[in-house]
Design a protein around this motif. Structure first.
Motif, PDB file in Angstrom:
ATOM      1  N   GLU A  52      38.296  34.229  25.494  1.00  0.00           N
ATOM      2  CA  GLU A  52      38.520  34.440  26.916  1.00  0.00           C
ATOM      3  C   GLU A  52      39.865  33.834  27.292  1.00  0.00           C
ATOM      4  OE1 GLU A  52      35.060  33.057  29.028  1.00  0.00           O
ATOM      5  OE2 GLU A  52      33.729  34.316  27.817  1.00  0.00           O
ATOM      6  N   VAL A  53      40.716  34.659  27.917  1.00  0.00           N
ATOM      7  CA  VAL A  53      42.071  34.235  28.257  1.00  0.00           C
ATOM      8  C   VAL A  53      42.343  34.583  29.710  1.00  0.00           C
ATOM      9  CG1 VAL A  53      44.523  34.492  27.714  1.00  0.00           C
ATOM     10  CG2 VAL A  53      42.827  34.716  25.900  1.00  0.00           C
ATOM     11  N   GLY A  54      42.842  33.610  30.463  1.00  0.00           N
ATOM     12  CA  GLY A  54      43.239  33.881  31.841  1.00  0.00           C
ATOM     13  C   GLY A  54      44.344  34.927  31.858  1.00  0.00           C
ATOM     14  N   SER A  55      44.279  35.868  32.808  1.00  0.00           N
ATOM     15  CA  SER A  55      45.271  36.941  32.813  1.00  0.00           C
ATOM     16  C   SER A  55      45.990  37.092  34.145  1.00  0.00           C
ATOM     17  CB  SER A  55      44.611  38.273  32.432  1.00  0.00           C
ATOM     18  OG  SER A  55      43.583  38.598  33.332  1.00  0.00           O
ATOM     19  N   GLN A  56      45.527  36.405  35.197  1.00  0.00           N
ATOM     20  CA  GLN A  56      46.188  36.487  36.492  1.00  0.00           C
ATOM     21  C   GLN A  56      45.967  35.190  37.245  1.00  0.00           C
ATOM     22  OE1 GLN A  56      45.048  39.861  38.836  1.00  0.00           O
ATOM     23  NE2 GLN A  56      45.980  39.068  40.680  1.00  0.00           N
ATOM     24  N   GLU A  57      47.041  34.664  37.854  1.00  0.00           N
ATOM     25  CA  GLU A  57      46.946  33.436  38.645  1.00  0.00           C
ATOM     26  C   GLU A  57      47.295  33.731  40.090  1.00  0.00           C
ATOM     27  OE1 GLU A  57      49.699  30.831  36.637  1.00  0.00           O
ATOM     28  OE2 GLU A  57      48.089  29.920  35.485  1.00  0.00           O
ATOM     29  N   ASP A  58      46.751  32.911  41.014  1.00  0.00           N
ATOM     30  CA  ASP A  58      47.118  33.024  42.419  1.00  0.00           C
ATOM     31  C   ASP A  58      48.323  32.140  42.710  1.00  0.00           C
ATOM     32  OD1 ASP A  58      46.124  30.442  42.545  1.00  0.00           O
ATOM     33  OD2 ASP A  58      44.330  30.970  43.681  1.00  0.00           O
ATOM     34  N   GLU A  59      48.671  32.004  43.993  1.00  0.00           N
ATOM     35  CA  GLU A  59      49.856  31.220  44.371  1.00  0.00           C
ATOM     36  C   GLU A  59      49.732  29.741  44.017  1.00  0.00           C
ATOM     37  OE1 GLU A  59      48.188  33.173  46.842  1.00  0.00           O
ATOM     38  OE2 GLU A  59      49.461  34.870  46.299  1.00  0.00           O
ATOM     39  N   HIS A  62      45.864  28.931  40.149  1.00  0.00           N
ATOM     40  CA  HIS A  62      44.466  29.002  39.729  1.00  0.00           C
ATOM     41  C   HIS A  62      44.220  30.378  39.108  1.00  0.00           C
ATOM     42  CE1 HIS A  62      44.045  25.936  43.065  1.00  0.00           C
ATOM     43  NE2 HIS A  62      43.619  25.301  41.987  1.00  0.00           N
ATOM     44  N   ILE A  63      43.493  30.407  38.013  1.00  0.00           N
ATOM     45  CA  ILE A  63      43.217  31.676  37.341  1.00  0.00           C
ATOM     46  C   ILE A  63      42.232  32.482  38.175  1.00  0.00           C
ATOM     47  CG2 ILE A  63      42.198  32.725  35.281  1.00  0.00           C
ATOM     48  CD1 ILE A  63      43.300  30.350  33.705  1.00  0.00           C
ATOM     49  N   GLU A  64      42.595  33.736  38.477  1.00  0.00           N
ATOM     50  CA  GLU A  64      41.733  34.628  39.247  1.00  0.00           C
ATOM     51  C   GLU A  64      41.050  35.669  38.364  1.00  0.00           C
ATOM     52  OE1 GLU A  64      44.195  36.305  42.312  1.00  0.00           O
ATOM     53  OE2 GLU A  64      43.579  34.748  43.710  1.00  0.00           O
ATOM     54  N   GLU A  65      41.708  36.080  37.307  1.00  0.00           N
ATOM     55  CA  GLU A  65      41.149  37.060  36.380  1.00  0.00           C
ATOM     56  C   GLU A  65      41.291  36.532  34.969  1.00  0.00           C
ATOM     57  OE1 GLU A  65      42.007  41.394  38.428  1.00  0.00           O
ATOM     58  OE2 GLU A  65      42.901  40.920  36.526  1.00  0.00           O
ATOM     59  N   TYR A  66      40.393  36.963  34.101  1.00  0.00           N
ATOM     60  CA  TYR A  66      40.514  36.605  32.697  1.00  0.00           C
ATOM     61  C   TYR A  66      40.108  37.795  31.838  1.00  0.00           C
ATOM     62  CZ  TYR A  66      35.468  35.691  32.943  1.00  0.00           C
ATOM     63  OH  TYR A  66      34.116  35.800  33.128  1.00  0.00           O
ATOM     64  N   GLY A  67      40.729  37.888  30.683  1.00  0.00           N
ATOM     65  CA  GLY A  67      40.395  38.933  29.726  1.00  0.00           C
ATOM     66  C   GLY A  67      39.437  38.385  28.685  1.00  0.00           C
ATOM     67  N   VAL A  83      36.729  44.889  24.755  1.00  0.00           N
ATOM     68  CA  VAL A  83      37.766  44.220  25.535  1.00  0.00           C
ATOM     69  C   VAL A  83      37.452  44.476  27.001  1.00  0.00           C
ATOM     70  CG1 VAL A  83      40.232  44.081  26.023  1.00  0.00           C
ATOM     71  CG2 VAL A  83      39.456  44.582  23.700  1.00  0.00           C
ATOM     72  N   GLU A  84      37.368  43.407  27.796  1.00  0.00           N
ATOM     73  CA  GLU A  84      36.994  43.514  29.202  1.00  0.00           C
ATOM     74  C   GLU A  84      37.897  42.617  30.039  1.00  0.00           C
ATOM     75  OE1 GLU A  84      32.999  42.093  29.299  1.00  0.00           O
ATOM     76  OE2 GLU A  84      32.226  43.742  28.090  1.00  0.00           O
ATOM     77  N   THR A  85      37.967  42.909  31.335  1.00  0.00           N
ATOM     78  CA  THR A  85      38.638  42.038  32.298  1.00  0.00           C
ATOM     79  C   THR A  85      37.620  41.690  33.377  1.00  0.00           C
ATOM     80  OG1 THR A  85      40.766  43.098  31.916  1.00  0.00           O
ATOM     81  CG2 THR A  85      40.543  41.848  33.936  1.00  0.00           C
ATOM     82  N   HIS A  86      37.563  40.414  33.754  1.00  0.00           N
ATOM     83  CA  HIS A  86      36.625  39.942  34.771  1.00  0.00           C
ATOM     84  C   HIS A  86      37.373  39.163  35.835  1.00  0.00           C
ATOM     85  CE1 HIS A  86      33.030  40.823  32.326  1.00  0.00           C
ATOM     86  NE2 HIS A  86      33.805  40.527  31.320  1.00  0.00           N
TER      87      HIS A  86
END
Length: 93
Positions: A52-59, A62-67, A83-86
């Motif tokens: 599980e890897v963080g894929s999107q951060e907010d301002e 903080h990680i908002e999405e992870y793969g 392979v999924e994104t949550h």
């Protein structure tokens, strides 16, 4: 709860080390988002390994999405890969 797999580590000089209680490996890179390797995670049915890897951060960084990359042993020497994104829920840490 499923039984943890039998784990062994191998040192650079080839020594084999038993890792009987290991269930998770957290990977923090010098650069980039952290990753977590989960062995037989409770939230997945059956034998599996997930990365599980963080894929999107907010301002606020903080990680908002992870793969999630999930590996499961299949029949006849086949390995099932998903392979999924949550998105993280607001109440998750």
């Amino acid at each position: 709860m499923s039984q943890l797999p039998r784990l062994q580590g191998i040192t650079p000089d080839g020594q084999v080390i038993d890792l009987p209680e290991l269930a998770e490996i957290q990977i923090n890179w010098d650069e980039g988002l952290p990753a977590t390797l989960l062995l037989s995670p409770e939230h997945l049915p059956g034998n599996s390994l997930s990365l599980e890897v963080g894929s999107q951060e907010d301002e606020e960084d903080h990680i908002e999405e992870y793969g999630v990359l999930v590996l499961r042993p299949g029949s006849c020497n086949v390995l099932d890969i998903e392979v999924e994104t949550h998105r993280l829920d607001e109440d998750e840490d």
